[in-house]
Design a protein around this motif. Sequence first.
Motif, short mmCIF file in Angstrom:
data_model
loop_
_atom_site.label_atom_id
_atom_site.label_comp_id
_atom_site.label_asym_id
_atom_site.label_seq_id
_atom_site.Cartn_x
_atom_site.Cartn_y
_atom_site.Cartn_z
N GLY A 158 0.82 -1.21 0.00
CA GLY A 158 0.00 0.00 0.00
C GLY A 158 0.85 1.26 0.00
N ARG A 159 0.50 2.20 0.88
CA ARG A 159 1.23 3.47 0.93
C ARG A 159 2.48 3.38 1.80
NH1 ARG A 159 -4.05 5.18 1.90
NH2 ARG A 159 -3.59 5.66 4.08
N VAL A 160 2.67 2.30 2.51
CA VAL A 160 3.77 2.22 3.46
C VAL A 160 5.13 2.33 2.77
CG1 VAL A 160 4.91 0.79 5.19
CG2 VAL A 160 2.41 0.90 5.12
N GLN A 161 5.30 1.59 1.67
CA GLN A 161 6.59 1.60 0.99
C GLN A 161 6.95 2.99 0.46
OE1 GLN A 161 7.48 -1.71 -1.66
NE2 GLN A 161 8.45 -0.33 -3.13
N PRO A 162 6.09 3.65 -0.32
CA PRO A 162 6.45 5.01 -0.77
C PRO A 162 6.62 5.99 0.38
CG PRO A 162 4.65 4.13 -2.09
CD PRO A 162 4.84 3.20 -0.95
N ALA A 163 5.82 5.85 1.42
CA ALA A 163 5.92 6.77 2.55
C ALA A 163 7.28 6.65 3.23
CB ALA A 163 4.81 6.49 3.56
N LEU A 164 7.69 5.42 3.52
CA LEU A 164 8.97 5.22 4.17
C LEU A 164 10.13 5.66 3.28
CD1 LEU A 164 8.44 1.73 5.88
CD2 LEU A 164 8.59 3.96 7.01
N VAL A 165 10.06 5.33 2.00
CA VAL A 165 11.16 5.67 1.10
C VAL A 165 11.29 7.17 0.94
CG1 VAL A 165 11.96 5.52 -1.29
CG2 VAL A 165 11.09 3.47 -0.13
N ASN A 194 2.55 12.37 6.48
CA ASN A 194 1.70 13.03 5.48
C ASN A 194 1.29 12.05 4.38
OD1 ASN A 194 1.39 15.61 6.53
ND2 ASN A 194 3.21 16.41 5.53
N ILE A 195 2.24 11.26 3.90
CA ILE A 195 1.92 10.30 2.83
C ILE A 195 0.96 9.23 3.35
CG2 ILE A 195 2.87 8.55 1.28
CD1 ILE A 195 5.39 10.27 1.06
N LEU A 196 1.21 8.75 4.55
CA LEU A 196 0.31 7.75 5.12
C LEU A 196 -1.10 8.31 5.30
CD1 LEU A 196 2.63 6.07 7.78
CD2 LEU A 196 1.89 5.11 5.59
#
Length: 268
Positions: A62-69, A219-221
């Motif tokens: 989900g959004r976790v990968q882009p958020a963390l990166v 913010n992304i999450l």
Amino acid sequence: MAEDKLEMSDMDLMENKKKVPPPPPPSTFDRLIQPCLGEVVGTMFFVFIGCVSVIENVEAAGRVQPALVHGLAVAVMVACMAEISKISLSPFSSPGKAPCNAGTQHARFGSHFNPPFTLAIYLCGGMQLTMVGPYLVSQLIGGVLGAAMSKAMTPAGRYANATGAAFSILKSEEQLAGAIFGEVAMTCLVTMVVLLGAVNSKSRSPMVPFMVGCTVIINILAGGDVSGTCLNPARAFGPAVMTNYWTYHWVYWVGPIGGGLVAAALVR
């Protein structure tokens, strides 16, 4: 006699101090070229890593990968390049007013990698007007280079499926109000973290790279499904150029820049 010798030695010391030449003014490389190169390189790698994280994102994550990166990339690049992508200030170099706090005179701030950050830092007295234009151009160039690197690295099929990590989440005008408000609010939040953590002398903290990175992550999450959580026109511009995808692209300029201006007004 001893007192006379002491007085003469004190006078000699005073004269020697007066004879010390002032430090030379910074060269064009130190004042202009190096900070702009730092902005190009920093923005390039941030956009590159961010785009690859979206293109290669595992659906289950989900959004976790882009958020963390994105968040970790910001924290690392700011921490590593803060001493390179920076400029020297003259007193009260803000637009005709004192900076956010009088203690910000002669301070130096770098590693913006984001046009709203640059505009807000200028409005709060963190940089000179003559450097705003070069910084903005450098960030946009870095954004295009980073997007090109992500295209060169990823398989063509995945790149096309993800629209090159361009912000393609907005499909109708009904989404615009929420997306614009979200970009304004979330960019305002992260810009306030930058201004309070790096510019304002009362609240300045060496933890600012970590704080900015964490703010990007949350913010992304929180808003990824509303607007895509751009927060950075350079991040939107690069993939848009590489894929020629301009649908509702203006949202990712108006929202983040508006949020940066609101943050500058609140901090001032």
